[in-house]
Write a protein that holds these residues in place. Structure first.
Motif, PDB file in Angstrom:
ATOM      1  N   ASP A   1       0.757  -1.184  -0.023  1.00 28.52           N
ATOM      2  CA  ASP A   1       0.135  -0.016  -0.011  1.00 28.52           C
ATOM      3  C   ASP A   1       0.827   1.327  -0.019  1.00 28.52           C
ATOM      4  N   ASP A   2       1.940   1.231   0.729  1.00 30.60           N
ATOM      5  CA  ASP A   2       2.811   2.396   0.639  1.00 30.60           C
ATOM      6  C   ASP A   2       3.588   2.703  -0.617  1.00 30.60           C
ATOM      7  N   PRO A   3       3.435   3.886  -1.449  1.00 30.65           N
ATOM      8  CA  PRO A   3       3.913   3.904  -2.589  1.00 30.65           C
ATOM      9  C   PRO A   3       5.385   4.200  -2.433  1.00 30.65           C
ATOM     10  N   ASP A   4       5.865   5.028  -1.491  1.00 29.62           N
ATOM     11  CA  ASP A   4       7.325   5.125  -1.157  1.00 29.62           C
ATOM     12  C   ASP A   4       8.122   3.892  -0.848  1.00 29.62           C
ATOM     13  N   ILE A   5       7.508   2.956  -0.274  1.00 25.95           N
ATOM     14  CA  ILE A   5       8.237   1.767   0.133  1.00 25.95           C
ATOM     15  C   ILE A   5       8.275   0.906  -1.139  1.00 25.95           C
ATOM     16  N   LEU A   6       7.245   0.922  -2.193  1.00 23.14           N
ATOM     17  CA  LEU A   6       7.045  -0.019  -3.262  1.00 23.14           C
ATOM     18  C   LEU A   6       8.129   0.732  -4.183  1.00 23.14           C
TER      19      LEU A   6
ATOM     20  N   GLY B   1      -2.319  -6.852  -9.783  1.00 26.33           N
ATOM     21  CA  GLY B   1      -1.453  -7.898  -8.922  1.00 26.33           C
ATOM     22  C   GLY B   1      -1.557  -7.760  -7.398  1.00 26.33           C
ATOM     23  N   LYS B   2      -1.512  -6.639  -6.996  1.00 22.98           N
ATOM     24  CA  LYS B   2      -1.574  -6.329  -5.577  1.00 22.98           C
ATOM     25  C   LYS B   2      -2.725  -6.626  -5.105  1.00 22.98           C
ATOM     26  N   GLN B   3      -4.161  -6.377  -5.928  1.00 23.03           N
ATOM     27  CA  GLN B   3      -5.277  -7.005  -5.345  1.00 23.03           C
ATOM     28  C   GLN B   3      -5.473  -8.269  -5.449  1.00 23.03           C
ATOM     29  N   LEU B   4      -4.890  -9.262  -6.086  1.00 19.71           N
ATOM     30  CA  LEU B   4      -4.689 -10.753  -6.210  1.00 19.71           C
ATOM     31  C   LEU B   4      -4.138 -11.014  -4.854  1.00 19.71           C
ATOM     32  N   ILE B   5      -3.039 -10.428  -4.535  1.00 20.58           N
ATOM     33  CA  ILE B   5      -2.143 -10.902  -3.153  1.00 20.58           C
ATOM     34  C   ILE B   5      -3.118 -10.610  -2.048  1.00 20.58           C
ATOM     35  N   ARG B   6      -3.639  -9.615  -2.159  1.00 16.85           N
ATOM     36  CA  ARG B   6      -4.508  -9.124  -0.835  1.00 16.85           C
ATOM     37  C   ARG B   6      -5.639 -10.038  -0.811  1.00 16.85           C
ATOM     38  N   ALA B   7      -6.251 -10.415  -1.977  1.00  9.84           N
ATOM     39  CA  ALA B   7      -7.403 -11.317  -1.892  1.00  9.84           C
ATOM     40  C   ALA B   7      -6.861 -12.555  -1.361  1.00  9.84           C
TER      41      ALA B   7
END
Length: 246
Positions: free
Chosen positions: A43-48, A219-225
């Motif tokens: 979720d954190d764009p800076d970390i990503l 892709g992130k939504q897939l991992i979250r799910a």
């Protein structure tokens, strides 16, 4: 962890540690420009933004509690005929897990043996020879080739002992399980969930568009799910990305 496959061998479980996974892929024969790195946030764009892109594959470690055995059984009901695909025309290369406590190895193999990471495997290396032998074979025959590779076994044994925590014994019950996410080789951007104890590669409902990678929004939504389904609010998950770091 589920005992849905015959276990003729058992390996020391791999620690969910990007250094351990990176050292192992290099020992197997993957170019040193590729490495695994921790994904600390979805979720954190800076970390990503600190993560090299594109992401070539993802390995997720999660607690395989009793519910996961139910998920395996549900997969069998939904797909009663186990996957039998083989050859270069298949969209992904999948390995059935028949080595106990080696789910980390299978997650790692699913990342490096599929495109685009596959092109970084050195010809004649330990995994290069295994892959060359395995691609034409069905999953049952592939499993035997992988089990018979002494080079892979020795590299994995070293990796299993190299983590920062005390390594379990090969026969110990392990609570955590690894699953990989990769894209197909046919340029469609189709994302597959790769779990060696399921009935085969699982085609997800996510297809990446041109310019996207596995940590783009879909892709992130897939991992979250996936995490949500596995009761992630109660347990610890860890996510590693395979990237080109040089």
């Amino acid at each position: 962890m589920t005992q849905s496959r015959i276990r003729r061998k058992h390996y020391i479980p791999l620690e969910s540690n990007p250094e351990v996974f990176t050292d192992l892929i290099h020992a197997l024969g993957v170019d040193e420009s590729l490495s695994f790195q921790d994904v600390y946030s979805l979720d954190d764009p800076d970390i990503l933004s600190l993560l090299p892109r594109p992401v070539l594959g993802l390995v997720l470690a999660f607690p395989a509690v009793e519910d996961y055995d139910k998920i395996i059984e549900e997969d069998k009901k939904a797909r009663p005929n186990a996957y039998t695909g083989k050859g270069e025309d298949e969209p992904v290369i999948w390995f059935e897990q028949t080595i106990g406590n080696a789910c980390g190895l299978y997650g790692l193999l699913h990342c490096i043996c599929n495109e685009p990471a596959r092109k970084y495997i050195k010809p004649g290396s330990a995994i290069g020879k295994v892959l060359e032998a395995c691609v034409p074979l069905d999953p049952t025959a592939r499993a035997l080739v992988l089990e018979a590779s002494e080079e892979v076994e020795h590299a994995h044994a070293h990796a299993g002992k190299s983590g920062s925590t005390v390594a379990p014994l090969p026969e110990d019950d392990v609570e955590h399980h690894y699953v990989a996410f990769v894209t197909s080789s046919d340029q469609s951007g189709q994302v597959y969930e790769m779990d060696g104890v399921k009935q085969g590669p699982l085609k997800t409902n996510v297809s990446l568009k041109e310019g996207e990678d596995l940590l783009s929004e879909s892709g992130k939504q897939l991992i979250r799910a996936f995490i949500e389904r596995e009761h992630g609010q109660k347990f610890t998950f860890s996510l590693m990305a395979l990237v080109k770091s040089e």
